[in-house]
Write a protein that holds these residues in place. Structure first.
Motif, PDB file in Angstrom:
ATOM      1  N   LEU A  27     -15.863 -23.432 140.791  1.00 45.78           N
ATOM      2  CA  LEU A  27     -17.171 -23.818 141.297  1.00 45.78           C
ATOM      3  C   LEU A  27     -17.214 -24.646 142.343  1.00 45.78           C
ATOM      4  O   LEU A  27     -17.880 -24.443 143.284  1.00 45.78           O
ATOM      5  CB  LEU A  27     -17.877 -24.415 140.157  1.00 45.78           C
ATOM      6  N   GLU A  28     -16.248 -25.337 142.818  1.00 44.87           N
ATOM      7  CA  GLU A  28     -16.020 -25.997 144.070  1.00 44.87           C
ATOM      8  C   GLU A  28     -15.789 -25.182 144.988  1.00 44.87           C
ATOM      9  O   GLU A  28     -16.468 -25.279 146.214  1.00 44.87           O
ATOM     10  CB  GLU A  28     -14.901 -27.026 143.872  1.00 44.87           C
ATOM     11  N   ASN A  29     -15.047 -24.058 144.831  1.00 37.80           N
ATOM     12  CA  ASN A  29     -15.042 -23.047 146.160  1.00 37.80           C
ATOM     13  C   ASN A  29     -16.406 -22.422 146.096  1.00 37.80           C
ATOM     14  O   ASN A  29     -16.625 -21.974 147.581  1.00 37.80           O
ATOM     15  CB  ASN A  29     -13.851 -21.858 145.528  1.00 37.80           C
ATOM     16  N   VAL A  30     -17.193 -22.000 145.185  1.00 35.15           N
ATOM     17  CA  VAL A  30     -18.551 -21.446 145.309  1.00 35.15           C
ATOM     18  C   VAL A  30     -19.320 -22.472 146.279  1.00 35.15           C
ATOM     19  O   VAL A  30     -19.901 -21.846 147.112  1.00 35.15           O
ATOM     20  CB  VAL A  30     -19.144 -21.210 144.106  1.00 35.15           C
ATOM     21  N   ARG A  31     -19.193 -23.749 145.933  1.00 33.30           N
ATOM     22  CA  ARG A  31     -20.153 -24.616 146.838  1.00 33.30           C
ATOM     23  C   ARG A  31     -19.551 -24.584 148.163  1.00 33.30           C
ATOM     24  O   ARG A  31     -20.444 -24.581 149.239  1.00 33.30           O
ATOM     25  CB  ARG A  31     -20.142 -25.927 146.102  1.00 33.30           C
ATOM     26  N   ASP A  32     -18.149 -24.604 148.406  1.00 32.02           N
ATOM     27  CA  ASP A  32     -17.582 -24.841 149.870  1.00 32.02           C
ATOM     28  C   ASP A  32     -17.806 -23.549 150.470  1.00 32.02           C
ATOM     29  O   ASP A  32     -18.323 -23.541 151.709  1.00 32.02           O
ATOM     30  CB  ASP A  32     -16.093 -24.953 149.575  1.00 32.02           C
ATOM     31  N   VAL A  33     -17.846 -22.416 149.885  1.00 32.19           N
ATOM     32  CA  VAL A  33     -17.955 -21.005 150.806  1.00 32.19           C
ATOM     33  C   VAL A  33     -19.161 -21.104 150.938  1.00 32.19           C
ATOM     34  O   VAL A  33     -19.704 -20.376 152.078  1.00 32.19           O
ATOM     35  CB  VAL A  33     -17.230 -19.861 149.857  1.00 32.19           C
ATOM     36  N   GLY A  34     -20.235 -21.313 150.009  1.00 30.01           N
ATOM     37  CA  GLY A  34     -21.668 -20.987 150.016  1.00 30.01           C
ATOM     38  C   GLY A  34     -22.183 -22.021 151.067  1.00 30.01           C
ATOM     39  O   GLY A  34     -22.886 -21.432 152.053  1.00 30.01           O
ATOM     40  N   GLY A  35     -21.874 -23.174 151.416  1.00 34.44           N
ATOM     41  CA  GLY A  35     -21.949 -24.199 152.262  1.00 34.44           C
ATOM     42  C   GLY A  35     -21.538 -23.489 153.702  1.00 34.44           C
ATOM     43  O   GLY A  35     -22.556 -23.546 154.779  1.00 34.44           O
ATOM     44  N   TYR A  36     -20.349 -23.206 153.698  1.00 33.76           N
ATOM     45  CA  TYR A  36     -20.084 -22.455 155.025  1.00 33.76           C
ATOM     46  C   TYR A  36     -20.806 -21.309 155.496  1.00 33.76           C
ATOM     47  O   TYR A  36     -21.230 -21.124 156.705  1.00 33.76           O
ATOM     48  CB  TYR A  36     -18.402 -22.120 154.794  1.00 33.76           C
ATOM     49  N   VAL A  37     -21.062 -20.338 154.501  1.00 29.78           N
ATOM     50  CA  VAL A  37     -21.914 -19.225 154.731  1.00 29.78           C
ATOM     51  C   VAL A  37     -23.269 -19.760 155.226  1.00 29.78           C
ATOM     52  O   VAL A  37     -24.045 -19.267 156.441  1.00 29.78           O
ATOM     53  CB  VAL A  37     -22.093 -18.190 153.766  1.00 29.78           C
ATOM     54  N   LEU A  38     -23.834 -20.568 154.722  1.00 30.59           N
ATOM     55  CA  LEU A  38     -25.247 -21.351 155.138  1.00 30.59           C
ATOM     56  C   LEU A  38     -25.207 -21.917 156.610  1.00 30.59           C
ATOM     57  O   LEU A  38     -26.094 -21.347 157.399  1.00 30.59           O
ATOM     58  CB  LEU A  38     -25.608 -22.434 154.345  1.00 30.59           C
ATOM     59  N   GLU A  39     -24.075 -22.609 156.979  1.00 28.84           N
ATOM     60  CA  GLU A  39     -23.806 -23.265 158.098  1.00 28.84           C
ATOM     61  C   GLU A  39     -23.776 -22.002 159.215  1.00 28.84           C
ATOM     62  O   GLU A  39     -24.532 -22.188 160.228  1.00 28.84           O
ATOM     63  CB  GLU A  39     -22.654 -23.965 158.216  1.00 28.84           C
ATOM     64  N   ARG A  40     -22.957 -20.725 158.999  1.00 28.25           N
ATOM     65  CA  ARG A  40     -22.937 -19.910 159.945  1.00 28.25           C
ATOM     66  C   ARG A  40     -24.226 -19.189 160.058  1.00 28.25           C
ATOM     67  O   ARG A  40     -24.587 -18.610 161.318  1.00 28.25           O
ATOM     68  CB  ARG A  40     -21.680 -18.866 159.514  1.00 28.25           C
ATOM     69  N   LEU A  41     -24.869 -18.826 159.135  1.00 24.35           N
ATOM     70  CA  LEU A  41     -26.060 -18.054 159.230  1.00 24.35           C
ATOM     71  C   LEU A  41     -27.252 -18.826 159.907  1.00 24.35           C
ATOM     72  O   LEU A  41     -28.062 -18.284 160.500  1.00 24.35           O
ATOM     73  CB  LEU A  41     -26.280 -17.354 157.891  1.00 24.35           C
ATOM     74  N   ARG A  42     -27.110 -20.348 159.741  1.00 28.21           N
ATOM     75  CA  ARG A  42     -28.306 -20.884 160.368  1.00 28.21           C
ATOM     76  C   ARG A  42     -27.969 -21.003 161.782  1.00 28.21           C
ATOM     77  O   ARG A  42     -28.936 -21.040 162.791  1.00 28.21           O
ATOM     78  CB  ARG A  42     -28.225 -22.296 159.692  1.00 28.21           C
ATOM     79  N   ASP A  43     -26.521 -20.949 162.269  1.00 27.16           N
ATOM     80  CA  ASP A  43     -26.211 -20.822 163.530  1.00 27.16           C
ATOM     81  C   ASP A  43     -26.754 -19.583 164.173  1.00 27.16           C
ATOM     82  O   ASP A  43     -27.403 -19.694 165.314  1.00 27.16           O
ATOM     83  CB  ASP A  43     -24.857 -21.295 163.768  1.00 27.16           C
ATOM     84  N   LEU A  44     -26.377 -18.551 163.548  1.00 29.25           N
ATOM     85  CA  LEU A  44     -27.012 -17.055 164.035  1.00 29.25           C
ATOM     86  C   LEU A  44     -28.537 -17.138 164.009  1.00 29.25           C
ATOM     87  O   LEU A  44     -29.167 -16.594 165.004  1.00 29.25           O
ATOM     88  CB  LEU A  44     -26.336 -16.123 162.940  1.00 29.25           C
ATOM     89  N   ILE A  69     -16.059 -14.867 143.568  1.00 29.40           N
ATOM     90  CA  ILE A  69     -14.675 -14.971 144.034  1.00 29.40           C
ATOM     91  C   ILE A  69     -14.330 -14.900 145.736  1.00 29.40           C
ATOM     92  O   ILE A  69     -13.294 -15.097 145.927  1.00 29.40           O
ATOM     93  CB  ILE A  69     -13.686 -14.165 143.435  1.00 29.40           C
ATOM     94  N   MET A  70     -15.368 -14.749 146.461  1.00 34.98           N
ATOM     95  CA  MET A  70     -15.275 -14.565 147.921  1.00 34.98           C
ATOM     96  C   MET A  70     -14.347 -15.745 148.314  1.00 34.98           C
ATOM     97  O   MET A  70     -14.640 -17.067 148.146  1.00 34.98           O
ATOM     98  CB  MET A  70     -16.666 -14.740 148.473  1.00 34.98           C
ATOM     99  N   THR A  71     -13.507 -15.399 149.466  1.00 28.95           N
ATOM    100  CA  THR A  71     -12.751 -16.495 150.039  1.00 28.95           C
ATOM    101  C   THR A  71     -13.566 -16.774 151.553  1.00 28.95           C
ATOM    102  O   THR A  71     -14.212 -16.320 151.823  1.00 28.95           O
ATOM    103  CB  THR A  71     -11.247 -15.910 150.255  1.00 28.95           C
ATOM    104  N   ARG A  72     -12.919 -17.997 151.960  1.00 27.73           N
ATOM    105  CA  ARG A  72     -13.283 -18.417 153.250  1.00 27.73           C
ATOM    106  C   ARG A  72     -12.984 -17.280 154.421  1.00 27.73           C
ATOM    107  O   ARG A  72     -13.902 -17.048 155.195  1.00 27.73           O
ATOM    108  CB  ARG A  72     -12.809 -19.797 153.599  1.00 27.73           C
ATOM    109  N   GLN A  73     -12.059 -16.628 154.155  1.00 26.69           N
ATOM    110  CA  GLN A  73     -11.659 -15.550 155.216  1.00 26.69           C
ATOM    111  C   GLN A  73     -12.676 -14.265 154.906  1.00 26.69           C
ATOM    112  O   GLN A  73     -13.124 -13.864 155.752  1.00 26.69           O
ATOM    113  CB  GLN A  73     -10.245 -14.955 154.877  1.00 26.69           C
ATOM    114  N   GLU A  74     -12.878 -13.914 153.558  1.00 23.71           N
ATOM    115  CA  GLU A  74     -14.033 -12.993 153.129  1.00 23.71           C
ATOM    116  C   GLU A  74     -15.367 -13.268 153.707  1.00 23.71           C
ATOM    117  O   GLU A  74     -16.118 -12.604 154.159  1.00 23.71           O
ATOM    118  CB  GLU A  74     -13.793 -12.622 151.875  1.00 23.71           C
TER     119      GLU A  74
END
Length: 665
Positions: free
Chosen positions: A562-579, A644-649
Motif C-alpha cells: 500500500l505504501e507503493n500505491v501511495r508513492d506511485v499515485g502521488g508521483y502520477v498526480l505530480e506529473r499530470l498536474r505539471d502536464l 502493482i504499477m511500478t515507478r518505471q511503468e
C-alpha cells in the motif's frame, strides 16, 4: 494507390446522432397542441429544412401557428436536450483513418454553420476539415438537391468520381448520388427502417466500416450489397483466436451491440496485447477490477489449484476458502463492521442488498444519493444513480430516492468557496430530507470518491459531517467501496483514508485481484437478521472467486504494497498536474492513491465531453487504454491502473499521456 481524394460526411445523424432528441423537442410542441407527432411522419421529413413539420401541425389542428415562435422554442429545447451528447461510436477511428491516408475531409450538412461548429467542437470533431458546406436554412440549396455536394466538390477542386460520401438518410443519399458521388449509408435510430437502396454500401455503424477497403481502388459495389447491411469486417488477425475470418464474422453478427474492433489475446501486469502484436498500457485496469493486473501469477496458481478441487457449491454450505475470506474481511475492515455477506453476484447486487438491509432495520423507505453517483446497473440502482440519462429509457424506478448535490468543490452547486462554505453541501441535506423526501429516510448511499461520476474527492470533513447528520436523524450511512476498496486509494478502504466508518459498506471489483467476480456487504452487528432469500444471489459466495480474493488480500497486505500505491499515485498526480499547466484543456487533476481523474474543459472553461471522448479514442494510437466518466457523457478521463504499477511503468504511462495531450491542436 488510393482512388479517392476526399471523404464527405453529413453531420446531423451521420457523424453525430441527435435524431431522437431533436424529434423529442418537436414532439413536445405537438403534444401541447393536443396532437402526437408520429415517428413515421418525422422520418419522412428527415433531411428537409423549413416549415414542413409546422405545416403538418397546422393540418392536424386546422389553424395557423406562429412558426417563428415555435421554431425558436424548439431551438432552445434542442440545445437543452443536446447539451451532453457526443459523436457516434467509431467516428473518431474513421476520421483518423482518413487523416492517415492523406485524404481531404469535409462536412456537407443542411444544418447552419453555427450549429455544425458548436456540436463539432462538442464532439471533438472540430479540427481537420477541408470544407464545410451548409445550407444555412436555405431550402433551395439544401438536400435532397445536389447543390451542397456540387459546392463541396468545387471548393476542393476535385471531380465527383474522386469522392466518397457518408450519409444517414434517403435525402442525403439522393443528393450525393445526383452529384455523381459514391455513397455509403450509415443509418441512425430514426432512419434505420427507411429505404437506402440508392447507396452503394450500407453499414449499421461506423465500427463496421473498413475505410481502406472502401477506397482501395475497386468499384464500391464489389465491396458488399447495396440494400442490406454489409457484413462486419473481421478484426485483423482473426485466425489468431482459432476461429478464422468467417467465425469472427458470424460472432459479430450475433452480438447484442458490437464490441470494439480491438481483439486481445493476452494480458500481463499493466499491459494488454492485441492479436496484431500491439501492446497497450491499461490505464483503467479492466473496468477498475484488476487490482493486481492481468494474469498475476499467484492468482493464476491459486485459481488453478482451487478449480481442481471445487469451483462452486450452494452457499448454504461452508467451505474453507469462504470461511477464511469472511474472517479476513472482518479483520481488515473498519472495526465496527463485523458481519460479512458474500452472497452477492455483483456490485449492483450488493448495493441493492445494502438498501434492503437498511429499509428492514429502520422500518423506513427513502434513499438519499448524490448527483453524479454511480451505484450500479440493476433497475433499482439505475434509479438511485445520480444521472438522468441513465434513468431516461425506463418507465419505473426505485421509489423514494432523493438526489442531493455532491461535494464537487470545483463546480460547487451552491457557488461557495471551501474556506467559507461551512460544508453547506452537508447541511442542506437536512432541507432535502424535510422537503423532498417522505421524511422516512432509511439510508444515505454514496461512493467516498465518485467512480464513474468524475473522480470527485470530497473536501476534508465532508464524510465526518455526513455521518454526524445520519446519526442525528437515525439514518444508516452506506459507503459504496466497490471502486475505492482494497487498496485503490493507498489504504485498504477509502473509509480508512478519510477516517470515517460507515454503518454498512459494499465491496466488489478489486477484491477479485485479476478478474474473478466477487462482491458483498459489510455491516455492523446490529444490522443482521434480514433473511437470505431477500439478498442472496445464485453465484454469490463462489468458492473459486473466494480463493482468488483471499490471495488478493494476502498480496495487498504485504509490507510495502500500500505504501507503493501511495508513492506511485502521488508521483502520477505530480506529473499530470505539471502536464495540466502546459495544455489549456485540463482544468484540474484530482485523486487519491491510484484513483485519479483528469478534468477536461473547452476554451471557455466548461466541461467538454466531446474532447474527453476524443482523447480516450486517440489514446489507443499512443498505446493507452483510457475510460471516461458518465459513460461518455462526462468530462473526466479516469486514470486507475493496476495497483502493482511500478515507478518505471508510471513514467511510461505519463509519457504516453503527455504525447497524447500535446498532440491536440
Amino acid at each position: 494507390m488510393k482512388d479517392v481524394d476526399a471523404v464527405l460526411f453529413d453531420f446531423d445523424g451521420t457523424l453525430w446522432d441527435p435524431e431522437s432528441e431533436i424529434f423529442r423537442a418537436h414532439a413536445e410542441v405537438f403534444l401541447e397542441f393536443g396532437h402526437r407527432l408520429p415517428a413515421e411522419v418525422w422520418s419522412s421529413l428527415v433531411g428537409t429544412i423549413g416549415s414542413d413539420l409546422w405545416t403538418q401541425l397546422e393540418r392536424a389542428t386546422g389553424c395557423a401557428v406562429d412558426r417563428r415562435e415555435l421554431q425558436e422554442r424548439v431551438g432552445r429545447r434542442q440545445r437543452e436536450l443536446l447539451g451532453g451528447l457526443g459523436g457516434r461510436p467509431g467516428v473518431h477511428r474513421i476520421l483518423g483513418a482518413v487523416d492517415a491516408l492523406g485524404i481531404s475531409r469535409g462536412i456537407v450538412s443542411n444544418s447552419t454553420r453555427e450549429w455544425v461548429a458548436r456540436y463539432a467542437r462538442q464532439c471533438g470533431l472540430a479540427e481537420g476539415w477541408s470544407t464545410v458546406q451548409c445550407a444555412d436554412g436555405d431550402r433551395a440549396s439544401a438536400k435532397p438537391e445536389p447543390n451542397l455536394y456540387v459546392a463541396a466538390l468545387d471548393s476542393l477542386g476535385i471531380p465527383a468520381e474522386r469522392a466518397v460520401a457518408f450519409e444517414d438518410s434517403p435525402n442525403g443519399v439522393r443528393a450525393a448520388k445526383r452529384a455523381g458521388i459514391r455513397c455509403v449509408a450509415i443509418p441512425n435510430a430514426m432512419t434505420a427502417e427507411l429505404d437506402l437502396q440508392e447507396a452503394d454500401l450500407r453499414f449499421e455503424s461506423f465500427e463496421q466500416v473498413d475505410l481502406p477497403g472502401i477506397i482501395g481502388g475497386k468499384p464500391m459495389r464489389e465491396a458488399g450489397p447495396a440494400a442490406g447491411a454489409a457484413a462486419p469486417k473481421a478484426p485483423s488477425g482473426a485466425h489468431a483466436s482459432g476461429g478464422g475470418t468467417s467465425g469472427g464474422d458470424a460472432a459479430l453478427r450475433h452480438y447484442y451491440y458490437l464490441p470494439d474492433e480491438l481483439r486481445v489475446v493476452r494480458g500481463e501486469g499493466v499491459y494488454l496485447y492485441a492479436d496484431d502484436g500491439r501492446r497497450y498500457l491499461d490505464c483503467s485496469s479492466g473496468t477498475f477490477n484488476l487490482s493486481l493486473g492481468y494474469a498475476h501469477p499467484e492468482i493464476v496458481e491459486t485459481v488453478r489449484e482451487q478449480a481442481g478441487r471445487l469451483i462452486h457449491v450452494t452457499s448454504k454450505f461452508q467451505t474453507d476458502p469462504l470461511n477464511a475470506l469472511v474472517a479476513k474481511l472482518a479483520e481488515v475492515s473498519p472495526a465496527n463492521l463485523t458481519r460479512v455477506h458474500l452472497k452477492s453476484a455483483s456490485g449492483s447486487d450488493a448495493n441493492e442488498g445494502a438498501v434492503k438491509i437498511a429499509q428492514v432495520h429502520t422500518g423506513k423507505s427513502d434513499v438519499v444519493t448524490l448527483f453524479r453517483g454511480h451505484l450500479g446497473q440493476t433497475l433499482g440502482m439505475i434509479g438511485a444513480s445520480g444521472a438522468a440519462f441513465r434513468r431516461a429509457p425506463f418507465p419505473s424506478h426505485l421509489p423514494g430516492v432523493v438526489h442531493v448535490p455532491d461535494p464537487h468543490c470545483l463546480r460547487c452547486f451552491y457557488k461557495q468557496e471551501r474556506a467559507t462554505c461551512g460544508l453547506l453541501c452537508v447541511e442542506r441535506i437536512n432541507d432535502f430530507i424535510d422537503y423532498a423526501s417522505t421524511g422516512r429516510v432509511a439510508c444515505v448511499v454514496l461512493e467516498p470518491i465518485s467512480g464513474n461520476g468524475g473522480n470527485v474527492v470530497p473536501p476534508d470533513g465532508y464524510l465526518r459531517a455526513l455521518k454526524d447528520l445520519c446519526e442525528e436523524r437515525g439514518i444508516l450511512l452506506v459507503f459504496d467501496e466497490i471502486q475505492t476498496g482494497f487498496g485503490r486509494t493507498g489504504r485498504m478502504f477509502a473509509a480508512d483514508h478519510f477516517g470515517v466508518a460507515p454503518h454498512l459498506m459494499t465491496f466488489g471489483k478489486g477484491l477479485g485481484g485479476a478478474g474473478m467476480p466477487i462482491a458483498g456487504i459489510l455491516t455492523e452487528e446490529r444490522l443482521t437478521g434480514v433473511e437470505g432469500h431477500h439478498i442472496n444471489s445464485t453465484f454469490g459466495g463462489n468458492v473459486l472467486a473466494a480463493a482468488a480474493a483471499l490471495k488478493t488480500l494476502e498480496v495487498i497486505g504485504r509490507p510495502g504494497f500500500l505504501e507503493n500505491v501511495r508513492d506511485v499515485g502521488g508521483y502520477v498526480l505530480e506529473r499530470l498536474r505539471d502536464l495540466a499547466g502546459r495544455v489549456p484543456f485540463v482544468q484540474e487533476v484530482r485523486g487519491v492513491g491510484l484513483m485519479i481523474g483528469i478534468d477536461i474543459v473547452d476554451r471557455d472553461g466548461r466541461p467538454d465531453p466531446g474532447l474527453t471522448n476524443h482523447l480516450a479514442e486517440r489514446g489507443m494510437d499512443h498505446g493507452l487504454l483510457l475510460r471516461t466518466s458518465l459513460y461518455g457523457h462526462g468530462n473526466v478521463l479516469k486514470v486507475r491502473p493496476a495497483l502493482i504499477m511500478t515507478r518505471q511503468e508510471a513514467d511510461e504511462m505519463c509519457d504516453l499521456l503527455e504525447r497524447l495531450f500535446l498532440s491536440v491542436p
